[in-house]
Structures are given as C-alpha cells and as structure tokens.
Design a protein around this motif. Structure first.
Motif, PDB file in Angstrom:
ATOM      1  N   ASP A 188      -3.311 -13.900  -7.038  1.00 49.56           N
ATOM      2  CA  ASP A 188      -3.519 -14.120  -5.613  1.00 49.56           C
ATOM      3  C   ASP A 188      -3.614 -12.752  -4.933  1.00 49.56           C
ATOM      4  O   ASP A 188      -3.429 -11.706  -5.577  1.00 49.56           O
ATOM      5  CB  ASP A 188      -2.403 -14.989  -5.018  1.00 49.56           C
ATOM      6  CG  ASP A 188      -1.029 -14.376  -5.182  1.00 49.56           C
ATOM      7  OD1 ASP A 188      -0.916 -13.132  -5.085  1.00 49.56           O
ATOM      8  OD2 ASP A 188      -0.060 -15.130  -5.427  1.00 49.56           O
ATOM      9  N   VAL A 189      -3.907 -12.742  -3.638  1.00 51.70           N
ATOM     10  CA  VAL A 189      -4.189 -11.487  -2.936  1.00 51.70           C
ATOM     11  C   VAL A 189      -3.019 -10.508  -3.013  1.00 51.70           C
ATOM     12  O   VAL A 189      -3.205  -9.321  -3.302  1.00 51.70           O
ATOM     13  CB  VAL A 189      -4.555 -11.774  -1.460  1.00 51.70           C
ATOM     14  CG1 VAL A 189      -4.900 -10.469  -0.745  1.00 51.70           C
ATOM     15  CG2 VAL A 189      -5.738 -12.730  -1.394  1.00 51.70           C
ATOM     16  N   ASP A 190      -1.809 -11.032  -2.804  1.00 52.96           N
ATOM     17  CA  ASP A 190      -0.638 -10.150  -2.827  1.00 52.96           C
ATOM     18  C   ASP A 190      -0.413  -9.542  -4.205  1.00 52.96           C
ATOM     19  O   ASP A 190      -0.124  -8.353  -4.334  1.00 52.96           O
ATOM     20  CB  ASP A 190       0.617 -10.927  -2.396  1.00 52.96           C
ATOM     21  CG  ASP A 190       0.532 -11.330  -0.931  1.00 52.96           C
ATOM     22  OD1 ASP A 190      -0.184 -10.639  -0.181  1.00 52.96           O
ATOM     23  OD2 ASP A 190       1.166 -12.336  -0.559  1.00 52.96           O
ATOM     24  N   ALA A 191      -0.558 -10.390  -5.220  1.00 55.07           N
ATOM     25  CA  ALA A 191      -0.350  -9.921  -6.593  1.00 55.07           C
ATOM     26  C   ALA A 191      -1.411  -8.878  -6.938  1.00 55.07           C
ATOM     27  O   ALA A 191      -1.119  -7.871  -7.597  1.00 55.07           O
ATOM     28  CB  ALA A 191      -0.411 -11.085  -7.565  1.00 55.07           C
ATOM     29  N   MET A 192      -2.638  -9.111  -6.472  1.00 55.31           N
ATOM     30  CA  MET A 192      -3.707  -8.162  -6.775  1.00 55.31           C
ATOM     31  C   MET A 192      -3.418  -6.804  -6.142  1.00 55.31           C
ATOM     32  O   MET A 192      -3.624  -5.768  -6.759  1.00 55.31           O
ATOM     33  CB  MET A 192      -5.051  -8.701  -6.293  1.00 55.31           C
ATOM     34  CG  MET A 192      -6.202  -7.832  -6.749  1.00 55.31           C
ATOM     35  SD  MET A 192      -7.768  -8.685  -6.697  1.00 55.31           S
ATOM     36  CE  MET A 192      -7.883  -9.013  -4.978  1.00 55.31           C
ATOM     37  N   LYS A 193      -2.908  -6.856  -4.908  1.00 57.61           N
ATOM     38  CA  LYS A 193      -2.560  -5.609  -4.210  1.00 57.61           C
ATOM     39  C   LYS A 193      -1.523  -4.816  -5.002  1.00 57.61           C
ATOM     40  O   LYS A 193      -1.643  -3.615  -5.187  1.00 57.61           O
ATOM     41  CB  LYS A 193      -1.977  -5.938  -2.827  1.00 57.61           C
ATOM     42  CG  LYS A 193      -2.978  -5.847  -1.705  1.00 57.61           C
ATOM     43  CD  LYS A 193      -2.217  -6.005  -0.400  1.00 57.61           C
ATOM     44  CE  LYS A 193      -3.089  -5.706   0.802  1.00 57.61           C
ATOM     45  NZ  LYS A 193      -2.441  -6.201   2.029  1.00 57.61           N
ATOM     46  N   LEU A 194      -0.503  -5.556  -5.457  1.00 55.30           N
ATOM     47  CA  LEU A 194       0.595  -4.926  -6.193  1.00 55.30           C
ATOM     48  C   LEU A 194       0.080  -4.269  -7.476  1.00 55.30           C
ATOM     49  O   LEU A 194       0.426  -3.132  -7.802  1.00 55.30           O
ATOM     50  CB  LEU A 194       1.631  -6.009  -6.520  1.00 55.30           C
ATOM     51  CG  LEU A 194       3.037  -5.578  -6.870  1.00 55.30           C
ATOM     52  CD1 LEU A 194       3.656  -4.777  -5.741  1.00 55.30           C
ATOM     53  CD2 LEU A 194       3.887  -6.820  -7.146  1.00 55.30           C
ATOM     54  N   VAL A 195      -0.782  -5.006  -8.183  1.00 59.88           N
ATOM     55  CA  VAL A 195      -1.347  -4.488  -9.426  1.00 59.88           C
ATOM     56  C   VAL A 195      -2.219  -3.260  -9.129  1.00 59.88           C
ATOM     57  O   VAL A 195      -2.129  -2.234  -9.811  1.00 59.88           O
ATOM     58  CB  VAL A 195      -2.168  -5.593 -10.145  1.00 59.88           C
ATOM     59  CG1 VAL A 195      -3.067  -5.003 -11.207  1.00 59.88           C
ATOM     60  CG2 VAL A 195      -1.226  -6.618 -10.764  1.00 59.88           C
ATOM     61  N   GLY A 226       0.563 -13.537 -12.348  1.00 61.65           N
ATOM     62  CA  GLY A 226       0.792 -12.251 -11.693  1.00 61.65           C
ATOM     63  C   GLY A 226       1.796 -11.396 -12.454  1.00 61.65           C
ATOM     64  O   GLY A 226       1.614 -10.180 -12.601  1.00 61.65           O
ATOM     65  N   GLU A 227       2.847 -12.042 -12.957  1.00 64.11           N
ATOM     66  CA  GLU A 227       3.868 -11.297 -13.714  1.00 64.11           C
ATOM     67  C   GLU A 227       3.282 -10.703 -14.989  1.00 64.11           C
ATOM     68  O   GLU A 227       3.602  -9.583 -15.378  1.00 64.11           O
ATOM     69  CB  GLU A 227       5.044 -12.223 -14.048  1.00 64.11           C
ATOM     70  CG  GLU A 227       5.918 -12.516 -12.837  1.00 64.11           C
ATOM     71  CD  GLU A 227       7.003 -13.548 -13.109  1.00 64.11           C
ATOM     72  OE1 GLU A 227       8.030 -13.507 -12.431  1.00 64.11           O
ATOM     73  OE2 GLU A 227       6.805 -14.416 -13.994  1.00 64.11           O
ATOM     74  N   LYS A 228       2.429 -11.477 -15.634  1.00 61.98           N
ATOM     75  CA  LYS A 228       1.805 -10.978 -16.869  1.00 61.98           C
ATOM     76  C   LYS A 228       0.972  -9.727 -16.594  1.00 61.98           C
ATOM     77  O   LYS A 228       1.026  -8.759 -17.349  1.00 61.98           O
ATOM     78  CB  LYS A 228       0.902 -12.054 -17.484  1.00 61.98           C
ATOM     79  CG  LYS A 228       1.670 -13.114 -18.244  1.00 61.98           C
ATOM     80  CD  LYS A 228       0.752 -14.132 -18.869  1.00 61.98           C
ATOM     81  CE  LYS A 228       1.582 -15.197 -19.591  1.00 61.98           C
ATOM     82  NZ  LYS A 228       0.797 -16.359 -19.978  1.00 61.98           N
ATOM     83  N   LYS A 229       0.209  -9.762 -15.522  1.00 62.93           N
ATOM     84  CA  LYS A 229      -0.653  -8.620 -15.204  1.00 62.93           C
ATOM     85  C   LYS A 229       0.173  -7.404 -14.781  1.00 62.93           C
ATOM     86  O   LYS A 229      -0.129  -6.268 -15.140  1.00 62.93           O
ATOM     87  CB  LYS A 229      -1.675  -8.990 -14.128  1.00 62.93           C
ATOM     88  CG  LYS A 229      -2.659 -10.092 -14.560  1.00 62.93           C
ATOM     89  CD  LYS A 229      -3.458  -9.682 -15.795  1.00 62.93           C
ATOM     90  CE  LYS A 229      -4.274 -10.819 -16.388  1.00 62.93           C
ATOM     91  NZ  LYS A 229      -5.531 -11.090 -15.725  1.00 62.93           N
ATOM     92  N   ARG A 230       1.253  -7.666 -14.030  1.00 65.75           N
ATOM     93  CA  ARG A 230       2.139  -6.553 -13.653  1.00 65.75           C
ATOM     94  C   ARG A 230       2.778  -5.946 -14.892  1.00 65.75           C
ATOM     95  O   ARG A 230       2.976  -4.727 -14.979  1.00 65.75           O
ATOM     96  CB  ARG A 230       3.218  -7.063 -12.698  1.00 65.75           C
ATOM     97  CG  ARG A 230       2.858  -6.812 -11.239  1.00 65.75           C
ATOM     98  CD  ARG A 230       3.342  -7.908 -10.351  1.00 65.75           C
ATOM     99  NE  ARG A 230       4.793  -8.071 -10.367  1.00 65.75           N
ATOM    100  CZ  ARG A 230       5.414  -9.183  -9.978  1.00 65.75           C
ATOM    101  NH1 ARG A 230       4.714 -10.211  -9.542  1.00 65.75           N
ATOM    102  NH2 ARG A 230       6.715  -9.275 -10.040  1.00 65.75           N
ATOM    103  N   ASN A 231       3.083  -6.815 -15.849  1.00 65.54           N
ATOM    104  CA  ASN A 231       3.679  -6.351 -17.097  1.00 65.54           C
ATOM    105  C   ASN A 231       2.693  -5.473 -17.874  1.00 65.54           C
ATOM    106  O   ASN A 231       3.086  -4.502 -18.520  1.00 65.54           O
ATOM    107  CB  ASN A 231       4.108  -7.566 -17.929  1.00 65.54           C
ATOM    108  CG  ASN A 231       5.192  -7.235 -18.930  1.00 65.54           C
ATOM    109  OD1 ASN A 231       6.024  -6.361 -18.698  1.00 65.54           O
ATOM    110  ND2 ASN A 231       5.169  -7.919 -20.064  1.00 65.54           N
ATOM    111  N   GLU A 232       1.417  -5.815 -17.807  1.00 64.73           N
ATOM    112  CA  GLU A 232       0.390  -4.981 -18.438  1.00 64.73           C
ATOM    113  C   GLU A 232       0.378  -3.586 -17.818  1.00 64.73           C
ATOM    114  O   GLU A 232       0.301  -2.575 -18.520  1.00 64.73           O
ATOM    115  CB  GLU A 232      -1.008  -5.613 -18.273  1.00 64.73           C
ATOM    116  CG  GLU A 232      -1.231  -6.897 -19.046  1.00 64.73           C
ATOM    117  CD  GLU A 232      -1.255  -6.678 -20.546  1.00 64.73           C
ATOM    118  OE1 GLU A 232      -0.252  -7.050 -21.190  1.00 64.73           O
ATOM    119  OE2 GLU A 232      -2.239  -6.140 -21.081  1.00 64.73           O
ATOM    120  N   ILE A 233       0.462  -3.567 -16.475  1.00 65.81           N
ATOM    121  CA  ILE A 233       0.422  -2.274 -15.787  1.00 65.81           C
ATOM    122  C   ILE A 233       1.686  -1.458 -16.084  1.00 65.81           C
ATOM    123  O   ILE A 233       1.628  -0.240 -16.223  1.00 65.81           O
ATOM    124  CB  ILE A 233       0.239  -2.462 -14.251  1.00 65.81           C
ATOM    125  CG1 ILE A 233      -1.011  -3.323 -13.972  1.00 65.81           C
ATOM    126  CG2 ILE A 233       0.124  -1.117 -13.539  1.00 65.81           C
ATOM    127  CD1 ILE A 233      -2.311  -2.819 -14.572  1.00 65.81           C
TER     128      ILE A 233
END
Lengths: 426, 251
Positions: free
Chosen positions: B179-186, B151-158
């Motif tokens: 996971d669902v929460d991480a996807m929402k955040l992204v 999740g952190e990696k994907k948030r870092n991409e964004i």
C-alpha cells in the motif's frame, strides 16, 4: 487367531535361548506375557504390521555382530542437571549411576524389586497387554516376559530434575532387554530422558500410567552407532486433563522400530508423540504409532519428520482410533520425509478410524526434495549451498523439534541435528 | 558497475527464448529503472544476474566491476556485492530471521576473507537498521518471512540489503503488493542506501515507485530487449499512455 504351526515351533525354538528371571512379584506378569507371546507367535515377514520392516534380525536368536562407534562427541544431555541411571549393554552400572533418590519420586530397579507386594505389580505388563489389541505386538510381550532389568519410577510430586536413562554400548554382540514402568500420580509431573545406542540389539519397553492432571515429558535420542538394531515400545494411558509428550531423535542405526501406543482414557487429556530421524545409507527407521481416543475433548498430535539420504529408508505407520463417544476429539497427524537423493525411500501408512460424529481429525503425509526456490533465496544472500541445504533441512525438522516442551532440551536436540548434518558436509 | 552485453537467455526446460539481446550499463551511484509489460523478461533478467537455475545463457555477457557474473555460483555473486530483492520473498519456517541475517552477513564476510561480525556488534547494527524500517524485535525473532504481511516481507528484504551492504542492488517489483504507506517506507529504506559507490536496478510495472525512488535513467523492456531509454520523464509517459504507444513507435 490361530498361529501357524511352523511359527509356533519357531517361537518355541527361539524362546529356548531366553531365560525368564525367576522369583519376585513380576513372575505372574512375566508368565502371562509368555503365554500371550506363544499364542501370538513372533512377528514374521508376511505379517501386515511388518510389511515395511523385516523383523527377522529382531526375532532371531543370534545377534548380528556390530562395530561400536568410536566418537569423542559428548553424550547428549550430559550438561543437563539430571538423575542419571546408566546401563551398559543392558546391565545396570552402579558406579556410573547417581544415587536413585530424588524428592517427589521413588526409583527402583526391576531386578531388585523383591517379592513383596509392589505398586508396579498391577502395571507391569498391564498396559502392554492393553496395547495388544487390535494389533498384536509380540516383541513387547517378549520384553515383558524376559526383561533382565529396568527402572520402576513412581512419581508422587514434582521432582526438581529429569531422570536420565543412559544406555551405553560397548559389546559387539550384546542383546539387551529392559522394561521400565512409570506411574505418575494425580497432579504430579516428571521428565524422563533416554539416550545412547544401548546394545547391538536392544528391546526396550516402557509403560507409563499418567493419572488425572499429571504430566509426563519424554525426550529420547537413539545413539548414532551405525549397525545397532532396536525395537522399542512405549505404552501410555492418560487420565483426565493429563499430558503426555514424547520426542525421539534417531540418528543412524541399521534398524530401528519405535512403537508408541497411547490410550486417552480421561476427558481433556493431551498426547503428543513426535520424532526426527536422520538416516544416511544403510538405515531403516520405522515409527509405528497407535493412538486411541476413548474420552471426550482430548487432543493428540503425531509429528514425524525424516531426513533420508544415500538409500536410507523411513517408515511411518500411524493410526488414530476414535471410539464411539469420544466426542470433540482433536487429532492431528503429519509424517513427512525429506529425500536428499533419488535412492532413498519413505513408506507411509496413515490411518484414521472414527466412530464418533463430532471430531476434528487431520492428517498428511508427504515426501519431497529440498525446495529449490528457498535454496536459491538463501544462496542469493551469500549462504553457501551446503550450509543453505542444512538450514533448510533443520527448518524441515523444526516442526517436530518444536514439540519439545523444554526450550533448553529442544536447543540441544537442534545442535545435535546440525552437527549430524555438518559432519556429512565436510 | 554492472555491464550487460547482448545477453541472450532461454529456459532450460523448454526451447523458449526470454532475453533476446539485452544491453545495459549501470554506473556506480546511479539508479536505473526498468519498466515493461508482463512477460517482457524483466524478472528473468534479475534471476539470471543473481544466478537462479533453470536458465541457459546462449550468448552475451554480464559482469560486475569487470568480474564475469555468469560464471559464478549465486553465493559467490552475493559475496562479490550483488543483491536481489525478491518479488516474492521465500518463507523459511524454523529458521529465525536474525539467525538467517547473521549467517548471511558472516558467510559473505568469510568468502571475502574478512573477519566475522561479533554477536554484539551484529545485534547493535541490526537493531539500528531495523528501527528505521519499522521492523520490531518480534519480526527479527520470527522465522524468516513466515506469517509476514506483504509489506513486512518487502521491508525485510530491504533490511537484508541494508545489512549486506551490496555494491549492486537489483529490486524486482519491490512495490508489488504494497500500500502507499508501505511503499513510502520501503522507498525511504532504499534511498537511505543510495551512495556514490552503489548502483541500483529497479524493476517495476508502475511509475509510482519511481516517485519515491527517483531514477537517473528509465529503460523500457519489451519482448526480451531494451527498446527505449530515457530520463525519469519516460516513466511518466508510460503512466499516462501505457506501453502501446512506445512499443508501436519502436516497432
């Protein structure tokens, strides 16, 4: 081991051109070293320990003439608040050096140490002698016998600043031999910095005796003169709960052999020896390390990284010897080369020899190219190929640089690495 | 914004055709989603557009605002405004995340002949944008992606996308490993970047990401071609019936 007659003759012949400094307390140590040297003979091309590095130019009596690099780049550590001791082509320069007084430490020059009983007397050549088994290091014995000068550092407290040995090089055929002794008393600590190309040919030895609870930090850069040659030895003996940390940056140099011989003799001691080497073209760099664990629960780390391009050669010979009884040893050894083209080569001989049954030793050695996926990742963010390659190269070197305890010194080393790479891009 | 015409692509190493004539236009301000089974060529399309090596363009073209993308180096495409959020962001030990971000931002600015962002300004902007993605100071300081969770990696991409402010964003399976929460955040991060002037191409296996990032168009890719195009309802159809029906229908 019998030395072949021809080698003995060659050694005797070679020694004719060297003069042993006379008088003073060091004479006995020097004469012992000379007899060790004659028994061993000088290193030869077919010696196993010199399999990857040709010793001829380090051994022969004539020094190959070199050019001296003209540069307006500031000397490394120039901005560090330190006690500076300057040698020009191996000759002490009093005018350029600071006053050799600093609280918590006594500093003297080897050539001025006189004939009275001296604290360094029992140490001079002693650690070097210990380091001659099981592998012979004749050029270290030569150094002990014939060193013209050096610095004797007795650390009794915690001096407020590092001691910086600066080796300036101006003469085209200089042949410098320096021998330092450092004794760190119990619970004392010191940082020793060394920098500069030193001489056309440089033979340097440093013996470091670290008492219980003491700390010795060492950061060295070997100047970037392209044609210089150097053979250096560092012998260290560690007492209980003591710390030894040494890092070397080598940029350029047609031939560099750095030997580091460490003996962990007190329980719970820690030793790290790390290096980053950058070679472009006619560059041969050899890290030879021998770490002996002879006490319980000691940790040792060897972290060596080399960046090689345009046919440069890197060598690593590293050994961890764990003696019987040295239980709970934690030994780590990594040697890696980043080959920036197909002409460069890395020769590695990692060795473990373990006689205790409750130890953790790990070692690894790799050579490879820039990671294409990482390169694409950086470029896809807009970082141009050249800069992206440099970033990844620095990233490769980071594991070695991170072994430097002092963040400011690590930062300065990083800047030098980046500058070296950037110069090759423009 | 992005015009892909009849794009044919093979692997450099072996004689294998991956893309067999892709036609696609992404308009500014719109979100296009590409769905499709494994091996249909979705990731290859994203790599070819952003300039990864190892592919040969045999035929066709791809341009962004009239500029030929396929002729440019990856860094030139980035400076021109193309951004790819990686499916597997690469770990780069020894390079601080902040240093990396700043180098990227300023390299692009330099390439476009703009002034570099000052350290103070950069710090201010990065803190603000990191905060909305719940990226803390520690993550900014750490080496790029090293020890980051999925999740952190994907948030870092964004975050990189938010800092680089591209015109055309390609998201390659950004939902994978979340996971669902991480996807929402992204998804919130992506939605915050939606604007009139910016196009999006969202590559995904699953409809659920598209619940959060609402697409204007959905394309189904199979065997190196776009075989069906529709509205958001097409994604729901895939979710319910799988790809088999659609593929049978177009075969």
């Amino acid at each position: 081991m019998a030395v072949a007659q021809t080698n003995m003759d060659e050694t005797t012949e070679r020694l004719k051109s060297l003069a042993m400094p006379q008088g003073g307390w060091s004479t006995a140590g020097r004469e012992d070293a000379l007899s060790r040297l004659i028994t061993m003979g000088l290193p030869q091309r077919r010696d196993e320990y010199w399999k990857y590095t040709r010793p001829d130019t380090l051994v022969q009596d004539t020094v190959i003439e070199v050019s001296v690099l003209e540069t307006d780049e500031e000397a490394v550590f120039k901005t560090v608040d330190s006690l500076k001791i300057v040698f020009v082509d191996g000759v002490f320069d009093a005018n350029a050096s600071d006053d050799l007084s600093l609280e918590g430490v006594t500093i003297e020059r080897l050539s001025e140490a006189g004939s009275d009983i001296h604290w360094a007397q029992g140490l001079y050549g002693a650690l070097e002698t210990g380091g001659q088994t099981p592998v012979q290091r004749p050029l270290a014995a030569l150094n002990t016998a014939f060193a013209t000068d050096g610095v004797l550092i007795h650390v009794t407290g915690k001096p407020s600043k590092p001691i910086n040995m600066i080796y300036t090089h101006v003469a085209k055929t200089s042949d410098a031999i320096l021998h330092h002794v450092v004794k760190v008393d119990a619970d004392a600590q010191v940082t020793v910095l060394e920098n500069g190309p030193a001489a056309a040919r440089f033979n340097k030895c440093i013996e470091v005796d670290i008492a219980d609870g003491a700390k010795f930090h060492h950061v060295r850069t070997q100047g970037r003169d392209h044609e210089r040659r150097a053979v250096t030895h560092m012998f260290a003996r560690l007492g209980e709960e003591s710390t030894f940390k040494s890092f070397t940056l080598t940029a350029n140099g047609v031939l560099t052999r750095n030997e580091c011989v460490i003996e962990l003799t007190g329980d719970n001691a820690h030793a790290t020896v790390a290096g980053a080497a950058l070679g472009d073209g006619d560059f041969h760099h050899d890290d030879t390390v021998f770490i002996t664990h002879d006490a319980v629960n000691c940790e040792s780390r060897q972290v060596f990284k080399k960046v090689l391009r345009n046919g440069a050669t890197g060598v690593f010979q590293g050994k961890i010897l764990v003696k019987a009884g040295a239980q709970k040893t934690d030994g780590y050894q990594i040697s890696q080369a980043l080959l920036l083209d197909g002409d460069s080569q890395f020769l590695a001989k990692p060795e473990l020899e373990i006689y205790a049954d409750d130890v953790a030793c790990s070692h690894g050695s790799t050579s490879g190219a820039i990671d294409e996926d990482a390169l694409f990742y950086l470029r896809s963010r807009g970082v141009p190929q050249g800069e992206a390659t440099d970033m990844l190269t620095l990233s490769f070197l980071a594991e070695a640089v991170e072994e430097i305890e002092d963040a400011g010194l690590a930062e300065e080393i990083n800047e030098r690495l980046a500058a070296w790479l950037a110069r090759r891009r423009s | 914004m992005l015009n892909i015409k009849n794009l044919h692509v093979s692997l450099e190493e072996e004689d294998k055709q991956i893309l067999k004539g892709v036609d696609l236009t992404v308009e500014a301000g719109k979100v296009h989603a590409i769905m499709g089974p494994n091996g249909s060529g979705k990731s290859t399309l994203s790599y070819v557009l952003s300039g990864k090596g190892g592919y040969v363009v045999a035929d066709g073209s791809a341009d962004m605002e009239g500029v030929d993308l396929l002729d440019m180096e990856p860094e030139e495409r980035a400076a021109a405004g193309l951004f790819l959020a990686f499916q597997y962001p690469v770990e780069i030990p020894g390079v601080g995340n902040m240093t990396f971000l700043r180098t990227a931002v300023n390299s692009q600015r330099k390439a476009r002949g703009e002034d570099e962002m000052s350290a103070t300004e950069f710090l201010k902007v990065v803190r603000e944008r990191a905060k909305s993605l719940k990226i803390d100071a520690d993550m900014l300081k750490r080496p790029v992606n090293v020890g980051f969770s999925g999740g952190e990696k994907k948030r870092n991409e964004i975050l990189q996308m938010a800092m680089l402010e591209p015109k055309m964003c390609i998201l390659d399976e950004t939902d994978s490993g979340l996971d669902v929460d991480a996807m929402k955040l992204v998804a919130e991060g992506v939605n915050a970047l939606r604007s009139e002037g910016r196009g999006f191409l969202v590559i995904t296996h699953y409809q659920r990401l598209l619940d959060h990032i609402k697409p204007d168009y959905v394309h189904i890719m199979a065997n190196g071609r776009i075989v069906k195009t529709g509205g958001p309802e097409l994604a729901l159809e895939v979710e319910q019936n799988g790809y088999a029906d659609i593929l049978a229908e177009v075969a």
